[in-house]
Design an enzyme around this catalytic site. Structure first.
Site, PDB file in Angstrom:
ATOM      1  N   ALA A 194      18.366 -19.338 -14.846  1.00  0.00           N
ATOM      2  CA  ALA A 194      16.706 -19.571 -14.660  1.00  0.00           C
ATOM      3  C   ALA A 194      15.703 -18.427 -15.641  1.00  0.00           C
ATOM      4  O   ALA A 194      15.078 -17.460 -15.600  1.00  0.00           O
ATOM      5  CB  ALA A 194      16.082 -19.152 -13.459  1.00  0.00           C
ATOM      6  N   HIS A 217     -10.448  -6.776  10.772  1.00  0.00           N
ATOM      7  CA  HIS A 217      -9.653  -5.615  11.343  1.00  0.00           C
ATOM      8  C   HIS A 217      -9.413  -6.419  12.876  1.00  0.00           C
ATOM      9  O   HIS A 217     -10.040  -6.560  13.988  1.00  0.00           O
ATOM     10  CB  HIS A 217     -10.556  -4.787  11.756  1.00  0.00           C
ATOM     11  CG  HIS A 217      -9.178  -3.261  12.472  1.00  0.00           C
ATOM     12  ND1 HIS A 217      -8.084  -3.278  11.665  1.00  0.00           N
ATOM     13  CD2 HIS A 217      -9.472  -3.128  13.765  1.00  0.00           C
ATOM     14  CE1 HIS A 217      -7.600  -1.994  12.393  1.00  0.00           C
ATOM     15  NE2 HIS A 217      -8.859  -1.867  14.246  1.00  0.00           N
TER      16      HIS A 217
END
Length: 454
Positions: free
Chosen positions: A262, A435
């Site tokens: 690759a 949050h």
């Protein structure tokens, strides 16, 4: 008939160009010699992500077991996974074909090449077909490239296409090339229990990323006991006695069940009559102007023009050329900040300028602010606290964001918008970050103390 637009190549760029142009009212023909969706859908992005998604539970369980809050075993059936991948790809291709038909796009299956003035010839199963066009888009994509001695043999030495079509995962794997393709596929093999070795001539993994990202990734791979060989040059790799045998230039050898080569991808541009049409080439890449035009009435997009090898970049270029061909814009092409993601666990993302690239730009001052994922509640919840988010500033505005660690790919779209809009300190507080969320790591990086880049 004469088509308003003919497109050669039905990957992300070519398909999107054809669809967008048809929606704008143009008559369109789309030429494809293989499968709809190109490399990304059939032999790249999507199969790899299906692999990573199916095996992500293995990494999650491993992390929680390290915290001594979970135990057990999860087994992923690789043949069943491969069957699911093929069904998904076939279904997606079918849906794409239906969309083309609904929009009136003529799909011409065969090998297309430039055949003269405003003419494309296509070698189909029924014979040669000629398509006359007013505008042409070349979106022929890319293919794996190899250095001498590293050619795959489809036995024990594989390229990424061959690797994705395997019927079973090897027990040991050599990956030649520590870029995104090699690292993502290596992570899948690792999750299936393969012994992994990664070899690269560069001095770090993910060499195109921020050096601190490379360092963080390298630390994780070391903890996984990967055999990472950097600054090592390979003389060759071949199948010997049913194994992949890699020989370094030093003469040392490395063996495994399989080797994945690759080392990069190159544009598919040869043999389609480009130079005969007066199109300028450089390293097989089509040279284009500010309007993505390679010659009068001929556009080149995506991997074929070599600007950037990312599917979403090709799709963005496709939208522009469809508008330009339809006369809806006369402005030059403007890409804006292009996001990039390495998937897996950990992930890496970036958009805009990295800290180590700042010297390439005409910035008066460059600053960085960093937040560690160890302080993020969602990273803690998933027992994956290694990593960070880094913001690069210039002139009081955000010019780049980089991150590495658990699930940071989900930060890439807000990061792209932040860089595109050039947020200042005041802009940060105009947006409410939820949050608890991983997004708070981006907020913490935006509000952290800044340090000047030397």
């Amino acid at each position: 008939m004469t088509y308003d637009l003919v497109v050669i190549g039905a990957g992300p760029g070519g398909f999107d160009a054809a669809v967008e142009a048809a929606r704008l009212g143009l008559s369109v023909a789309l030429v494809e010699k293989d499968f709809l969706g190109g490399t990304c859908l059939n032999r790249g992005c999507i199969p790899t992500k299906l692999w990573l998604g199916a095996t992500s539970v293995l990494e999650e369980l491993h992390n929680q077991s390290r915290m001594k809050v979970a135990s057990g075993e999860v087994t992923v059936d690789f043949p069943a996974l491969q069957s699911r991948v093929q069904k998904h790809l076939a279904g997606t291709r079918k849906a794409m074909a239906v969309q083309l038909k609904k929009l009136g796009v003529e799909l011409v299956e065969g090998f297309g090449k430039l055949g003269g003035d405003h003419l494309v010839t296509v070698e189909t199963a029924e014979g040669e077909v000629s398509l006359e066009y007013r505008k042409l888009v070349i979106a022929t994509g890319s293919k794996p490239i190899f250095f001498p001695g590293l050619e795959p043999d489809n036995d024990c030495v594989l390229d990424s296409d061959m690797f994705l079509s395997m019927e079973s995962m090897p027990e040991s794997l050599i990956v030649v090339g520590a870029g995104f393709i090699g690292l993502e596929m290596a992570q899948v093999a690792h999750r299936f229990g393969a012994k992994v070795a990664v070899v690269d001539a560069m001095d770090r993994v993910a060499p195109l990323e921020d050096p601190e990202v490379s360092k963080a990734l390298g630390a994780v791979f070391k903890r996984w006991k990967w055999d990472v060989r950097l600054e090592e040059r390979v003389a060759g790799v071949l199948t010997r006695d049913g194994k992949a045998e890699l020989t370094f230039q030093s003469g040392d050898k490395l063996t495994a069940d399989k080797a994945l080569v690759a080392v990069g991808r190159g544009p598919v541009t040869l043999g389609i009559g480009l130079e005969e049409a007066g199109i300028e080439m450089l390293f097989n890449q089509i040279q284009v102007d500010d309007y993505l035009m390679a010659a009068p009435d001929i556009y080149a997009i995506g991997d074929a023009n070599g600007h950037i090898q990312l599917a979403h970049a090709a799709s963005h270029q496709a939208h522009y050329v469809a508008l330009h061909a339809a006369g809806r814009t006369e402005a030059p092409y403007a890409a804006g900040p292009v996001p990039s993601v390495l998937y897996g666990a950990p992930e890496a993302m970036r958009v805009g300028t990295m800290e180590n690239e700042a010297f390439l730009h005409d910035y008066d001052t460059t600053e960085v602010s960093v937040a560690q994922l160890a302080a993020n509640p969602m990273a803690q919840a998933h027992a994956a606290t290694q990593g960070f988010v880094k913001v690069v500033w210039s002139g009081g505005r955000v010019v780049g964001v980089t991150g590495v660690g658990h699930d940071v790919s989900r930060l890439v779209t807000p990061a792209t918008l932040i860089v595109q809009q050039g947020w200042t300190e005041e802009d940060v507080h105009k947006t409410i970050f939820p949050h608890p969320s991983l997004d708070e790591a981006l907020l913490m990086a935006l509000t952290a103390e800044r340090k000047k880049v030397q």
